[in-house]
Every structure is written in C-alpha cells, then in structure tokens.
Design a protein around this motif. Structure first.
Motif, short mmCIF file in Angstrom:
data_model
loop_
_atom_site.label_atom_id
_atom_site.label_comp_id
_atom_site.label_asym_id
_atom_site.label_seq_id
_atom_site.Cartn_x
_atom_site.Cartn_y
_atom_site.Cartn_z
N ILE A 280 46.88 73.50 -22.24
CA ILE A 280 48.17 73.07 -21.66
C ILE A 280 48.67 71.82 -22.40
O ILE A 280 49.84 71.69 -22.75
N HIS A 281 47.72 70.93 -22.69
CA HIS A 281 48.08 69.70 -23.41
C HIS A 281 48.56 70.01 -24.81
O HIS A 281 49.60 69.52 -25.27
N ALA A 283 49.86 72.73 -25.87
CA ALA A 283 51.17 73.39 -25.80
C ALA A 283 52.27 72.33 -25.65
O ALA A 283 53.30 72.39 -26.33
N SER A 284 52.02 71.34 -24.81
CA SER A 284 53.07 70.33 -24.59
C SER A 284 53.29 69.49 -25.85
O SER A 284 54.42 69.13 -26.17
N GLY A 287 55.55 71.27 -28.08
CA GLY A 287 56.86 71.56 -27.51
C GLY A 287 56.95 72.87 -26.76
O GLY A 287 58.03 73.42 -26.55
N GLU A 288 55.79 73.42 -26.35
CA GLU A 288 55.80 74.65 -25.54
C GLU A 288 55.32 74.28 -24.14
O GLU A 288 54.37 73.51 -23.98
N HIS A 289 55.95 74.88 -23.14
CA HIS A 289 55.48 74.65 -21.77
C HIS A 289 54.59 75.81 -21.36
O HIS A 289 55.06 76.95 -21.31
N GLN A 294 49.54 76.55 -16.37
CA GLN A 294 49.65 75.49 -15.36
C GLN A 294 49.60 76.10 -13.96
O GLN A 294 48.94 75.57 -13.06
#
Ligand SMILES: NC(=O)c1ccc[n+]([C@@H]2O[C@H](COP(=O)([O-])OP(=O)(O)OC[C@H]3O[C@@H](n4cnc5c(N)ncnc54)[C@H](O)[C@@H]3O)[C@@H](O)[C@H]2O)c1
Length: 431
Positions: A280-281, A283-284, A287-289, A294
């Motif tokens: 998740i980290h 991805a962020s 620039g991807e959510h 999550q």
C-alpha cells in the motif's frame, strides 16, 4: 411437466437442459412476443454454443413455446421463474418482473393443484422467504400448503451455459418450506447426478451473491496489482501473473485456495500484514491508490474487533468473568506468534477491562509470553483451560481443539474460526 417463465440465457438453457436430462415436456413462456416468435422459428436471439442444436431437437415436442402465461402454467408441476432482475438506480435489484410474474400466475395457481415455484432468478438474500412468501400468502397461496417454494440459484457462465447446466458443480436448493425443496430435489434426481445441497432459501440466495462478489474481488485485485505494476515500471505484467498462478496455493496439487476463502477472525502472521502494508505504501509513493488492499486491511481490523466484541458480549458486564483463549499462534501447526491476531484480540479485551484471561496453545505459549508479556495466565492443557473458563474463544483452529471439542460442552464458546461444521481442518493462514 415443467414451466419456465422468462426465456433469456438462464430460462432457455434451464428449460432445454431439463427437457434433455429429465425427458419431460417443457412449457416455456416469455412476455416478449418477438422472442416467442424467434424461438418458435427455432432461432435464438443471442449466441450461446450448443443451444441452437438442442432447441432444434426439442422444439415442438419436449419444448413448447406458449403464447400465454396461463397456458404455460396450467399443467406444470414445477414452475421455474427465470426473469431478469436488473439493477435499480440505487443499486438495489429490480424485482418488478419477478413479483409481477408471480402475481400474474395467481389465477392458475389457485386451481387447487400443488405446484412447486422455483426462483431461479438472482435475488438479494432474504427475498424468497421475506418478500415472495408473504406475497404468496397475500395472494391466498400459503407456501408449504397451496404451493411449494424454493430458491434455486443458477451459476452458469455465458459462453458455456449448456455445459454448465448439464454438469453443475452442485445444485443448490434453498428451501422456503421443506416440501418444495424435497420435491425439487426429487426432480433433479431424475436426470442429474451432481450433488444436491439443501439449505435455507436465504443461504442459497446469499451463496449466489457471494460467488459473484468473490469473482469481482479477484478481478479487481488483479487489476489493482496490474495498475501498481504499470506505474512501478519495468515489470513484465503477464509473466508476473503467470508466476503467481504457478504457486501451489492456487494451482495444481494440492491447490488449497479454498483455505483462504473461509471466514475467521482475521489474517495475521509475520508476512501478510507487513507485506500488504508495504505494498500500500509503495503504491502511494508511485502515485497509485491501493484501494482494494486498503479495504482488505480495514476489513481485517474490523474482523479482529468484531471477535473481541463477540467475546465481550458473551462475557457481559461482569469484567471479572474468566475468559479462556484457545490458540495463540498465527496459524495451526506453527509456534510463530508474530502478527498473531490473538495478540490484538487479547489486547482489545484487556482494554475493555476484562482482566481475568487465560490462554492455551499446544506450541506457542512461551513465545507469546516472551513476545508480548501481557498480564494473562496460561493453562498447561486444553482440559485445564476449559475447566477454568466461563467463556471460551477459539482463535486458532488447531486440530486438537476440534478433536477435543467435547471439553467445551456447556461453556459459552465463541468460535472465531467457524470450526463447528468443518469436516477437514481449515488452516486459516497468514501465508
Ligand atoms: N446471464 C447469466 O449469465 C446469468 C447467470 C446466472 C444467473 N442469472 C440470473 O438469472 C436471471 C435471468 O437472467 P438472464 O440473463 O436469462 O436474463 P435475460 O434478461 O436475458 O432474460 C430474462 C427474460 O425474462 C423475460 N421476462 C421478464 N419479465 C417477465 C415476465 N413477467 N414473464 C415472462 N417473461 C418475463 C424477458 O423478456 C427476458 O427475455 C437474472 O436474475 C440473472 O441475474 C444470469
């Protein structure tokens, strides 16, 4: 004799399938006159392998296209409702075609003959028992007395509809009352050798939704992963997925994907929680959510909290009640307690003020005590834990707990791994 109402993918395939396998006469009706004309001419308004051939074979003999609903229903003993249930603007299922079809059937159904009404359309859980059964009562047709009523969801895939109807994995019969379910099982037994599973109508409806929800989740999962890979760059996406598929958890022998599709009180362990957090980290950062991941984490936290709440509800307001925890390791067969959900659940209970907690685990009590040093006591055997506890929570599905289940009789048991009905042990795993 059988009637099929609604001749789309499901109705046509079901009707021809029943005619083929059971050898009965099928009375088919669709409210769309153009469709009826097409079928009468032996033509099908959509592409679906093998259906054309079987329509040609049975049309006019075993498969009779009727001009009116009454004509289709009159001599039928079973009526399969296969009408569409499209989405309304708010996402709810539009039941108008189905309820309208049932209302329109009233006159014929009131002739004193017992018929089994089979809801094949996909409907929200509870519809057959809580919407259709009361509607029939209002119409003077009490389920179980004047008519039989069963939900019988369809799992066919367009493109292989004929094969799927001919060789179903299982036939799910949801009983709104037992008579209709029994008769429907007898009908299927005349021509199908797939296992017949008789459950409540709401269970049957739920399974259909659950099946599609799982498919949707897996597809979105694959797409979310592909978007993260694309954005990361230098990842061969098809190869990455092929490598994923080669894992024996998903493919080959022993493929145990089903172990992961079973409810519990959340996943834990060393790797799953940290690797998903890291993904998740990552991805962020690019620039991807990772919304789906999550959501997986959010649901996991909720599952642990829900388990603590279930234990607290059983223990009640008296905070001194003796709570026994069965299982500390993150999965059975391991003494690893890193990231174990047992820790989170006990921590939550302590936070709620329950201070009289004892635990037992066949392998990992020392490791747990060393890692977390929580103010709880430890029992040396399952017998000791069971006899000293008022409320018992099963957190890890060790085989010992299932084998010695009798020790828990007479206790308030919260089975966090849903082992009650398990024939084999589900290793609900972190990885
Ligand atoms: N298509 C699939 O792959 C599939 C698979 C499993 C389950 N289902 C479910 O089965 C149901 C039917 O799906 P489908 O794809 O066959 O739908 P469809 O829209 O192709 O066919 C439904 C048919 O019912 C007819 N109809 C509507 N109201 C009627 C009425 N009152 N009397 C007589 N006929 C009526 C329509 O004219 C139409 O021909 C839906 O609930 C769907 O969710 C579909």
């Amino acid at each position: 004799m059988i009637a099929v109402i609604g001749l789309g993918f499901v109705g046509l395939t079901t009707g021809l399938g029943l005619a083929h396998r059971i050898g009965c006469t099928l009375f088919a009706y669709d409210c769309d006159p153009k469709k009826r004309e097409l079928y009468r001419a032996g033509r099908i308004p959509f592409h679906e392998p093998e259906l054309q051939e079987h329509l040609g074979r049975y049309l006019g003999n075993r498969f009779v296209v009727c001009d009116t609903l009454e004509e289709a229903l009159r001599s039928a003993e079973y009526i399969f409702y296969c009408v569409g249930t499209p989405a309304l603007a708010d996402g709810g299922a539009d039941l108008n075609a189905l309820l309208g079809g049932l209302k329109a059937s009233r006159e014929v159904l009131s002739d004193g003959r017992f018929r089994v009404l089979v809801i094949k359309s996909t409907v929200p859980p509870g519809t057959t028992s809580r919407v259709i059964a009361p509607l029939l009562e209002q119409l003077g047709l009490r389920p179980g007395e004047h008519v039989g009523l069963a939900a019988n969801p369809e799992f066919l895939r367009e493109g292989s509809a004929w094969r799927d109807v001919m060789e179903p994995d299982r036939i799910v019969i949801g009983e709104a009352e037992p008579d209709g379910g029994r008769r429907l099982a007898e009908l299927y037994a005349l021509g199908f050798d797939a296992p017949v599973r008789r459950v409540s109508a709401t269970t049957a409806e739920f399974v259909k939704y659950m099946s599609n929800s799982l498919l949707a989740t897996m597809i979105s999962f694959a797409n979310e992963m592909a978007m993260i890979a694309e954005q990361t760059g230098d990842i061969e996406i098809p190869q990455a997925f092929r490598l994923l598929h080669e894992d024996k958890r998903w493919h080959g022998t022993p493929a145990k994907m089903t172990d992961y599709v079973y409810p519990g009180c959340g996943f834990g362990g060393y790797c799953l929680p940290k690797d998903i957090a890291s993904m998740i980290h990552h991805a962020s950062v690019i620039g991807e959510h990772a919304g789906l991941l999550q959501a997986a984490v959010d649901v996991n936290q909720k599952a642990q909290m829900r388990m603590a709440e279930r234990i607290a509800a059983a223990a009640g307001d008296q905070k001194s009640r003796k709570i026994g925890i069965l299982g500390l390791s993150f999965k059975p067969g391991s003494d690893d307690v890193r990231g174990a959900v047992s820790f989170e659940i006990i921590r939550l209970l302590l936070g709620m003020g329950y201070l009289n907690i004892a635990a037992y685990d066949p392998l990992s009590m020392n490791a747990f005590d060393l890692a977390y040093g929580l103010p709880i006591s430890y029992a040396q055997t399952m017998e000791e834990l069971a006899s000293g506890s008022e409320v018992i929570a099963l957190i890890t599905s060790w085989e010992e707990f299932i084998e010695k289940r009798h020790l828990l009789s007479g206790k308030l048991v919260i089975d966090g791994r849903y082992t009650e009905a398990q024939s084999g042990v589900i290793v609900h795993a972190g990885e």
